[in-house]
Design a protein around this motif. Structure first.
Motif, PDB file in Angstrom:
ATOM      1  N   GLY A 150      74.942  10.683  -7.717  1.00 32.44           N
ATOM      2  CA  GLY A 150      75.790   9.505  -7.971  1.00 32.44           C
ATOM      3  C   GLY A 150      76.883   9.327  -6.940  1.00 32.44           C
ATOM      4  O   GLY A 150      77.953   8.790  -7.231  1.00 32.44           O
ATOM      5  N   LYS A 151      76.645   9.807  -5.706  1.00 31.30           N
ATOM      6  CA  LYS A 151      77.654   9.735  -4.647  1.00 31.30           C
ATOM      7  C   LYS A 151      77.209   8.751  -3.567  1.00 31.30           C
ATOM      8  O   LYS A 151      76.027   8.454  -3.411  1.00 31.30           O
ATOM      9  CB  LYS A 151      77.837  11.104  -3.978  1.00 31.30           C
ATOM     10  N   SER A 152      78.153   8.333  -2.791  1.00 34.15           N
ATOM     11  CA  SER A 152      77.888   7.483  -1.643  1.00 34.15           C
ATOM     12  C   SER A 152      78.390   8.226  -0.397  1.00 34.15           C
ATOM     13  O   SER A 152      79.435   8.879  -0.471  1.00 34.15           O
ATOM     14  CB  SER A 152      78.635   6.160  -1.815  1.00 34.15           C
ATOM     15  N   PRO A 153      77.698   8.154   0.741  1.00 31.59           N
ATOM     16  CA  PRO A 153      76.558   7.278   0.997  1.00 31.59           C
ATOM     17  C   PRO A 153      75.222   7.848   0.543  1.00 31.59           C
ATOM     18  O   PRO A 153      75.022   9.057   0.513  1.00 31.59           O
ATOM     19  CB  PRO A 153      76.571   7.161   2.531  1.00 31.59           C
ATOM     20  N   PHE A 156      70.421  11.365   1.284  1.00 27.94           N
ATOM     21  CA  PHE A 156      71.814  11.482   0.850  1.00 27.94           C
ATOM     22  C   PHE A 156      72.535  12.466   1.762  1.00 27.94           C
ATOM     23  O   PHE A 156      71.906  13.148   2.568  1.00 27.94           O
ATOM     24  CB  PHE A 156      71.902  11.940  -0.621  1.00 27.94           C
ATOM     25  N   GLU A 157      73.839  12.549   1.656  1.00 24.33           N
ATOM     26  CA  GLU A 157      74.738  13.414   2.442  1.00 24.33           C
ATOM     27  C   GLU A 157      74.925  12.795   3.827  1.00 24.33           C
ATOM     28  O   GLU A 157      73.982  12.687   4.609  1.00 24.33           O
ATOM     29  CB  GLU A 157      74.207  14.850   2.526  1.00 24.33           C
ATOM     30  N   SER A 158      76.179  12.421   4.112  1.00 28.94           N
ATOM     31  CA  SER A 158      76.407  11.573   5.284  1.00 28.94           C
ATOM     32  C   SER A 158      75.990  12.212   6.613  1.00 28.94           C
ATOM     33  O   SER A 158      75.463  11.523   7.486  1.00 28.94           O
ATOM     34  CB  SER A 158      77.856  11.089   5.342  1.00 28.94           C
ATOM     35  N   GLY A 159      76.187  13.529   6.763  1.00 27.88           N
ATOM     36  CA  GLY A 159      75.752  14.162   8.020  1.00 27.88           C
ATOM     37  C   GLY A 159      74.251  14.052   8.205  1.00 27.88           C
ATOM     38  O   GLY A 159      73.743  13.798   9.310  1.00 27.88           O
TER      39      GLY A 159
HETATM   40  N1  GSH Z   1      79.741  15.401   1.483  1.00 29.40           N
HETATM   41  C1  GSH Z   1      79.264  14.160   0.902  1.00 29.40           C
HETATM   42  C2  GSH Z   1      80.376  13.599   0.039  1.00 29.40           C
HETATM   43  C3  GSH Z   1      79.918  12.448  -0.818  1.00 29.40           C
HETATM   44  C4  GSH Z   1      81.078  11.921  -1.654  1.00 29.40           C
HETATM   45  O1  GSH Z   1      81.789  12.689  -2.336  1.00 29.40           O
HETATM   46  N2  GSH Z   1      81.298  10.614  -1.609  1.00 29.40           N
HETATM   47  C5  GSH Z   1      82.393  10.039  -2.326  1.00 29.40           C
HETATM   48  C6  GSH Z   1      82.911   8.815  -1.563  1.00 29.40           C
HETATM   49  S1  GSH Z   1      83.697   9.208  -0.055  1.00 29.40           S
HETATM   50  C7  GSH Z   1      81.960   9.503  -3.674  1.00 29.40           C
HETATM   51  O2  GSH Z   1      80.829   9.078  -3.832  1.00 29.40           O
HETATM   52  N3  GSH Z   1      82.902   9.494  -4.615  1.00 29.40           N
HETATM   53  C8  GSH Z   1      82.729   8.893  -5.896  1.00 29.40           C
HETATM   54  C9  GSH Z   1      82.446   9.865  -6.991  1.00 29.40           C
HETATM   55  O3  GSH Z   1      82.497  11.079  -6.760  1.00 29.40           O
HETATM   56  O4  GSH Z   1      82.170   9.396  -8.100  1.00 29.40           O
HETATM   57  C10 GSH Z   1      78.852  13.214   2.029  1.00 29.40           C
HETATM   58  O5  GSH Z   1      79.399  13.352   3.124  1.00 29.40           O
HETATM   59  O6  GSH Z   1      77.987  12.349   1.832  1.00 29.40           O
END
Ligand code: GSH
Length: 209
Positions: free
Chosen positions: A51-54, A64-67
């Motif tokens: 459930g995270k972005s991107p 998934f995972e930006s890197g």
């Molecule tokens: N290490 C992951 C981090 C992903 C992450 O935590 N994204 C944040 C936005 S910067 C997010 O989705 N936050 C909303 C939530 O946790 O509900 C990546 O680089 O993709």
């Protein structure tokens, strides 16, 4: 077609910027953080269980995972652009930056964010968090001394991936003490592709400060 699941004020902004640098066609599906909790909406879980972005989808693939997304887009769709020759020593340095951004550099900045919410209860942890922030920002700053980019003499995915570290450091008032880091962030933000990505992505709080 590449589809970016884009959360406002988030790491997915750098994916939009990368796609603009590469000049690739893409679509955006927009998600808004809960204004109170700042969490992503539950619809993102349907795309990927975290459930995270991107997150991106590209045909049948979900990445998934930006890197990993930066690496994937450049490898699969970059046509050799925005990365060093994979046979070169510079490529190894490039890979280090891709992993380092989220694997190490972001950690003390995120701790600062979360522990800060504890107020006085979090105070005993703050000196250690501060010294780790200084450790990482100092390292990045010295790595940029006399250079325009982290790897070689042109923009690579490493700069795009690491840009969020510099931007968040600025938002927390920690970047000004690091002149080379500060100059680098300013130069990245001035790029036409960065500006175009802002227009497509919508308001992004880390584009200033
Ligand atoms: N290490 C992951 C981090 C992903 C992450 O935590 N994204 C944040 C936005 S910067 C997010 O989705 N936050 C909303 C939530 O946790 O509900 C990546 O680089 O993709």
């Amino acid at each position: 077609m590449i589809l970016v699941h884009h959360l406002n004020d988030s790491r997915s902004q750098r994916v939009l910027w990368l796609l603009e640098e590469l000049g690739l066609p893409y679509e955006i599906r927009y998600y808004q953080r809960d204004p109170k909790t700042r969490l992503a909406p539950p619809e993102l879980v349907a795309v990927h269980p975290l459930g995270k972005s991107p997150v991106i989808t590209d045909g049948e693939r979900t990445v998934f995972e930006s890197g990993a997304i930066v690496d994937y887009l450049i490898r699969r769709h970059g046509g050799g652009r925005l990365q060093p020759d994979p046979a070169s020593a510079e490529y190894d340095v490039y890979q280090q930056w891709l992993h380092y951004a989220e694997g190490s550099a972001m950690l003390p900045l995120m701790l600062h964010l979360y522990v800060g919410r504890l107020g006085e209860a979090g105070a005993p942890l703050q000196p250690r968090i501060d010294s780790e922030i200084a450790n990482h920002l100092g390292f990045v700053d010295r790595s940029l001394a006399g250079r325009g980019f982290l790897v070689g003499d042109a923009l690579t995915g490493a700069d795009i991936q690491m840009s969020f570290v510099g931007e968040v450091a600025g938002a927390f008032g920690r970047r000004a003490a690091y002149p080379d880091l500060d100059r680098w962030v300013g130069a990245l933000r001035a790029r036409p592709a960065y500006r175009r990505a802002l227009e497509r992505g919508g308001p992004y709080r880390y584009s200033q400060g």
